[in-house]
Write an enzyme that holds these catalytic residues in place. Structure first.
Site, PDB file in Angstrom:
ATOM      1  N   ASP A  30      32.629  21.321 -30.122  1.00 21.88           N
ATOM      2  CA  ASP A  30      33.371  20.485 -29.182  1.00 21.88           C
ATOM      3  C   ASP A  30      34.832  20.880 -29.258  1.00 21.88           C
ATOM      4  O   ASP A  30      35.324  21.283 -30.314  1.00 21.88           O
ATOM      5  CB  ASP A  30      33.193  18.999 -29.475  1.00 21.88           C
ATOM      6  CG  ASP A  30      33.390  18.153 -28.219  1.00 21.88           C
ATOM      7  OD1 ASP A  30      32.383  17.684 -27.641  1.00 21.88           O
ATOM      8  OD2 ASP A  30      34.554  17.999 -27.794  1.00 21.88           O
ATOM      9  N   THR A  86      29.856  16.362 -16.524  1.00 25.72           N
ATOM     10  CA  THR A  86      29.975  16.719 -15.102  1.00 25.72           C
ATOM     11  C   THR A  86      30.300  15.441 -14.330  1.00 25.72           C
ATOM     12  O   THR A  86      29.471  14.940 -13.562  1.00 25.72           O
ATOM     13  CB  THR A  86      28.665  17.349 -14.572  1.00 25.72           C
ATOM     14  OG1 THR A  86      27.550  16.525 -14.979  1.00 25.72           O
ATOM     15  CG2 THR A  86      28.466  18.747 -15.098  1.00 25.72           C
ATOM     16  N   THR A 122      23.944  17.969 -16.141  1.00 29.95           N
ATOM     17  CA  THR A 122      23.382  17.744 -14.807  1.00 29.95           C
ATOM     18  C   THR A 122      24.282  18.430 -13.786  1.00 29.95           C
ATOM     19  O   THR A 122      25.463  18.079 -13.663  1.00 29.95           O
ATOM     20  CB  THR A 122      23.314  16.227 -14.524  1.00 29.95           C
ATOM     21  OG1 THR A 122      22.525  15.616 -15.547  1.00 29.95           O
ATOM     22  CG2 THR A 122      22.716  15.937 -13.162  1.00 29.95           C
ATOM     23  N   GLU A 151      18.448  17.361 -18.827  1.00 29.76           N
ATOM     24  CA  GLU A 151      18.087  16.407 -19.877  1.00 29.76           C
ATOM     25  C   GLU A 151      17.779  15.043 -19.270  1.00 29.76           C
ATOM     26  O   GLU A 151      18.476  14.599 -18.368  1.00 29.76           O
ATOM     27  CB  GLU A 151      19.248  16.302 -20.883  1.00 29.76           C
ATOM     28  CG  GLU A 151      18.974  15.398 -22.048  1.00 29.76           C
ATOM     29  CD  GLU A 151      17.633  15.716 -22.723  1.00 29.76           C
ATOM     30  OE1 GLU A 151      17.436  16.854 -23.155  1.00 29.76           O
ATOM     31  OE2 GLU A 151      16.784  14.802 -22.796  1.00 29.76           O
ATOM     32  N   PHE A 152      16.738  14.401 -19.803  1.00 30.41           N
ATOM     33  CA  PHE A 152      16.312  13.109 -19.245  1.00 30.41           C
ATOM     34  C   PHE A 152      16.427  11.970 -20.247  1.00 30.41           C
ATOM     35  O   PHE A 152      15.928  10.881 -19.999  1.00 30.41           O
ATOM     36  CB  PHE A 152      14.859  13.212 -18.759  1.00 30.41           C
ATOM     37  CG  PHE A 152      14.670  14.227 -17.667  1.00 30.41           C
ATOM     38  CD1 PHE A 152      14.919  13.895 -16.345  1.00 30.41           C
ATOM     39  CD2 PHE A 152      14.302  15.525 -17.968  1.00 30.41           C
ATOM     40  CE1 PHE A 152      14.777  14.834 -15.334  1.00 30.41           C
ATOM     41  CE2 PHE A 152      14.155  16.474 -16.965  1.00 30.41           C
ATOM     42  CZ  PHE A 152      14.395  16.135 -15.649  1.00 30.41           C
ATOM     43  N   GLU A 155      20.340   6.838 -23.115  1.00 32.40           N
ATOM     44  CA  GLU A 155      21.169   6.356 -24.223  1.00 32.40           C
ATOM     45  C   GLU A 155      20.509   5.103 -24.787  1.00 32.40           C
ATOM     46  O   GLU A 155      19.934   4.303 -24.056  1.00 32.40           O
ATOM     47  CB  GLU A 155      22.585   6.029 -23.732  1.00 32.40           C
ATOM     48  CG  GLU A 155      23.350   7.285 -23.385  1.00 32.40           C
ATOM     49  CD  GLU A 155      24.704   7.001 -22.745  1.00 32.40           C
ATOM     50  OE1 GLU A 155      25.184   5.866 -22.808  1.00 32.40           O
ATOM     51  OE2 GLU A 155      25.265   7.949 -22.170  1.00 32.40           O
ATOM     52  N   GLY A 260      24.563   0.970 -13.593  1.00 32.92           N
ATOM     53  CA  GLY A 260      25.840   1.589 -13.953  1.00 32.92           C
ATOM     54  C   GLY A 260      25.538   2.747 -14.876  1.00 32.92           C
ATOM     55  O   GLY A 260      24.470   3.358 -14.774  1.00 32.92           O
ATOM     56  N   CYS A 263      25.243   8.189 -15.711  1.00 28.78           N
ATOM     57  CA  CYS A 263      24.448   9.105 -14.876  1.00 28.78           C
ATOM     58  C   CYS A 263      24.197   8.626 -13.452  1.00 28.78           C
ATOM     59  O   CYS A 263      24.552   9.327 -12.499  1.00 28.78           O
ATOM     60  CB  CYS A 263      23.123   9.393 -15.566  1.00 28.78           C
ATOM     61  SG  CYS A 263      23.334  10.373 -17.058  1.00 28.78           S
TER      62      CYS A 263
HETATM   63  P1  NAD Z   1      30.167  13.403 -22.791  1.00 29.47           P
HETATM   64  O1  NAD Z   1      31.370  13.206 -21.962  1.00 29.47           O
HETATM   65  O2  NAD Z   1      29.707  12.335 -23.725  1.00 29.47           O
HETATM   66  O3  NAD Z   1      30.324  14.749 -23.661  1.00 29.47           O
HETATM   67  C1  NAD Z   1      30.826  15.943 -23.175  1.00 29.47           C
HETATM   68  C2  NAD Z   1      31.528  16.651 -24.337  1.00 29.47           C
HETATM   69  O4  NAD Z   1      31.828  17.993 -23.956  1.00 29.47           O
HETATM   70  C3  NAD Z   1      32.868  16.023 -24.729  1.00 29.47           C
HETATM   71  O5  NAD Z   1      32.847  15.698 -26.104  1.00 29.47           O
HETATM   72  C4  NAD Z   1      33.910  17.130 -24.441  1.00 29.47           C
HETATM   73  O6  NAD Z   1      34.974  17.141 -25.351  1.00 29.47           O
HETATM   74  C5  NAD Z   1      33.041  18.368 -24.572  1.00 29.47           C
HETATM   75  N1  NAD Z   1      33.548  19.580 -23.897  1.00 29.47           N
HETATM   76  C6  NAD Z   1      33.943  19.712 -22.607  1.00 29.47           C
HETATM   77  N2  NAD Z   1      34.290  20.992 -22.365  1.00 29.47           N
HETATM   78  C7  NAD Z   1      34.077  21.688 -23.516  1.00 29.47           C
HETATM   79  C8  NAD Z   1      34.240  23.064 -23.895  1.00 29.47           C
HETATM   80  N3  NAD Z   1      34.662  23.982 -23.036  1.00 29.47           N
HETATM   81  N4  NAD Z   1      33.957  23.414 -25.150  1.00 29.47           N
HETATM   82  C9  NAD Z   1      33.506  22.503 -26.044  1.00 29.47           C
HETATM   83  N5  NAD Z   1      33.337  21.188 -25.744  1.00 29.47           N
HETATM   84  C10 NAD Z   1      33.608  20.797 -24.485  1.00 29.47           C
HETATM   85  O7  NAD Z   1      28.995  13.750 -21.761  1.00 29.47           O
HETATM   86  P2  NAD Z   1      27.435  13.368 -21.852  1.00 29.47           P
HETATM   87  O8  NAD Z   1      27.204  11.944 -21.516  1.00 29.47           O
HETATM   88  O9  NAD Z   1      26.873  13.930 -23.108  1.00 29.47           O
HETATM   89  O10 NAD Z   1      26.875  14.216 -20.622  1.00 29.47           O
HETATM   90  C11 NAD Z   1      26.821  15.633 -20.636  1.00 29.47           C
HETATM   91  C12 NAD Z   1      25.978  16.093 -19.476  1.00 29.47           C
HETATM   92  O11 NAD Z   1      24.626  15.641 -19.661  1.00 29.47           O
HETATM   93  C13 NAD Z   1      26.410  15.540 -18.122  1.00 29.47           C
HETATM   94  O12 NAD Z   1      26.206  16.537 -17.141  1.00 29.47           O
HETATM   95  C14 NAD Z   1      25.471  14.402 -17.889  1.00 29.47           C
HETATM   96  O13 NAD Z   1      25.262  14.138 -16.522  1.00 29.47           O
HETATM   97  C15 NAD Z   1      24.205  14.896 -18.520  1.00 29.47           C
HETATM   98  N6  NAD Z   1      23.304  13.836 -18.972  1.00 29.47           N
HETATM   99  C16 NAD Z   1      23.805  12.741 -19.627  1.00 29.47           C
HETATM  100  C17 NAD Z   1      22.945  11.763 -20.086  1.00 29.47           C
HETATM  101  C18 NAD Z   1      23.474  10.531 -20.795  1.00 29.47           C
HETATM  102  O14 NAD Z   1      22.706   9.604 -20.976  1.00 29.47           O
HETATM  103  N7  NAD Z   1      24.722  10.503 -21.224  1.00 29.47           N
HETATM  104  C19 NAD Z   1      21.561  11.882 -19.866  1.00 29.47           C
HETATM  105  C20 NAD Z   1      21.083  13.014 -19.229  1.00 29.47           C
HETATM  106  C21 NAD Z   1      21.965  13.982 -18.785  1.00 29.47           C
END
Ligand code: NAD
Length: 460
Positions: A30, A86, A122, A151-152, A155, A260, A263
């Site tokens: 990260d 994203t 996503t 990913e599905f 949380e 909310g 996603c």
């Molecule tokens: P998040 O914001 O919790 O985490 C993203 C992380 O990426 C952050 O810690 C950020 O510092 C890091 N980051 C960004 N650019 C970086 C880089 N260049 N190098 C290293 N680290 C970097 O996001 P999330 O909730 O984990 O979601 C991530 C993706 O997964 C999204 O596209 C989301 O739509 C998808 N998704 C999320 C969930 C969910 O429940 N949260 C479920 C399925 C899919």
């Protein structure tokens, strides 16, 4: 297999921990040094049940490590997962792919040999081809493949969802990449969890279509709940009667204050924009977004009605602010619309949430944070249940009622009933999609037709 995961948020961290538990050697990257320091110290930057224990086990086994050094993590990795955010792009509702493309370029510069670059974030259809183009342009000398692996996980149940998925979707275009992805997910395949191999575009579309469908299902039941209130039907009975039909299923049929989270709001918005860009409007999804906004506004009206037409000067205890239980995630939570409306209307709002305070403090200015439901209810004019955390499911209702100035409850998760709350001394109770929630003529008629029924809601 050596795996690098770029982005250590809700998805990247859970994926990295679970891959290491499969036996792979995983480095999670990260760019946020505070997150990495916490993880190196064995602390988890998010709240996700069970994650701390699984993380420690795999760190101790030497399979899992954390770094801010993307180059070192990518060196020698056979698969590199992009799991960065994203979010919705400001101004136009599209998915903001800045982080994905920046990560792709950094990965390309760090590659030392053949690897599969896997997008777990996503992303709209076509993004994996753009990732491939970025890598090819940056490093024409290196052999690589891209793969789409949406990913599905949910949380709050993320580990179970990752370890026991309904399916794993993998978009690939070469046998070599398919082989790498197959090896990564082999432990799941051996336990008969289905892996759906497809092309890149279909894998990208599956994720948006799945999320838009689920958002539609929730919104549908919320709209039916509004009509139930009008006609005197009970949404719980209606949802049960519908959900027992196998073609419909009982999941995502719980009426509440609107969807909310991190996603559904951003993915429905992105899908709507993709449709517009391709002259193929996603009319159902666009309507779902509008109805969901209206659902949240309806909840505000419910609370105002409960308080006698105005919340000005009223003390309101709010139980739960995260978008659902078992997470600390506040992204697009209904509380972010509902609580500011109450504060704006002149209410003194007291908030409690088992995990939401750390994120919520900055997002909900003007409220007072308290430790539990009983402190929130003390001398309050009303309490509002916004998130169905377990600790709000078995409250001592008599104790709550006795401590309040006017014992009134807006139960926006339908945990209790008019009967439970009435017996405990509440003088008014409203919920979502049930008879108690309607104060009009039809309700009065149905009350008269049902002798012996409490007339509690008439007092709202
Ligand atoms: P998040 O914001 O919790 O985490 C993203 C992380 O990426 C952050 O810690 C950020 O510092 C890091 N980051 C960004 N650019 C970086 C880089 N260049 N190098 C290293 N680290 C970097 O996001 P999330 O909730 O984990 O979601 C991530 C993706 O997964 C999204 O596209 C989301 O739509 C998808 N998704 C999320 C969930 C969910 O429940 N949260 C479920 C399925 C899919």
């Amino acid at each position: 297999m050596k795996i690098a995961v770029i982005g250590t948020g809700y998805v990247g961290l859970v994926s990295g921990v679970c891959f290491s538990d499969f036996g792979h050697e995983v480095v999670c990257v990260d760019k946020n040094p505070e997150k990495i320091s916490m993880l190196e110290a064995g602390r988890i930057p998010i709240y996700e049940p069970g994650l701390d224990a699984l993380l420690s086990t795999n760190v101790e086994a030497g399979r899992l490590s954390f770094t801010t050094d993307l180059r070192a993590a990518v060196d020698g990795a056979e698969a590199i997962f992009i799991a960065v955010g994203t979010p919705t792009r400001r101004g136009d509702g599209h998915a903001d792919l800045t982080y994905v493309f920046a990560a792709a370029e950094e990965i390309a510069r760090a590659l030392t040999g053949y690897a599969v670059i896997v997008t777990k974030s996503t992303v709209p259809v076509g993004t994996n081809r753009k990732v491939a183009a970025i890598v090819r342009t940056t490093r024409p000398d290196i052999d690589f493949d891209v793969a789409s692996n949406p990913e599905f996980l949910r949380e709050g149940a993320a580990i179970d969802d990752f370890m026991r998925p309904d399916r794993v979707v993998v978009g690939v275009e070469s046998d070599r990449a398919k082989g790498v992805m197959g090896s990564i997910y082999r432990p799941l395949f051996l336990r008969d969890f289905p892996i759906v191999y497809t092309d890149l575009e279909s894998a990208e579309m599956i994720k948006y279509a799945a999320n838009a469908f689920l958002a539609t299902k929730i919104t549908f039941i919320n709209e039916i709940a509004a009509l139930c209130e009008r006609v005197g039907a009970d949404i719980k009975a209606v949802a049960r009667g519908m959900g027992l039909d196998n073609r419909i299923g009982n999941k995502f049929l719980h009426a509440g204050p609107g969807y909310g989270g991190s996603c559904f709001p951003k993915d429905t918005s992105a899908l709507a924009r993709i449709g517009q860009d391709h002259a193929c409007p996603m009319q159902i999804t666009e309507t779902v977004m509008k109805v969901n906004d209206a659902v949240k506004r309806r909840m505000i009206d419910k609370i105002i009605d409960l308080c006698g037409g105005s919340v000005n000067g009223k003390t309101i205890g709010v139980l739960g602010v995260t978008f659902k239980p078992d997470t600390d995630d506040m992204r697009e939570a209904p509380s972010l619309t509902i609580v500011p409306a109450l504060v704006g209307g002149g209410a003194k709002v007291r908030v409690t949430d088992p995990q939401g305070r750390r994120e919520g403090e900055a997002l909900l200015p003007g409220v007072t944070w308290v430790d539990d439901a009983y402190s929130a209810a003390q001398d309050a004019d009303a309490i509002v249940i916004l998130t169905q955390w377990n600790e709000f499911r078995a409250l001592d209702l008599s104790r709550l009622a006795k401590s309040m100035t006017t014992p009134k409850m807006a139960d926006l998760r339908n945990i209790y009933s008019e009967e439970d709350t009435g017996a405990a001394g509440f003088t008014a109770y409203v919920s979502v999609g049930r008879r108690d929630s309607f104060k009009g003529e039809l309700f009065q008629q149905s009350q008269e037709a049902r002798p012996g029924r409490s007339s509690l809601s008439g007092t709202v």
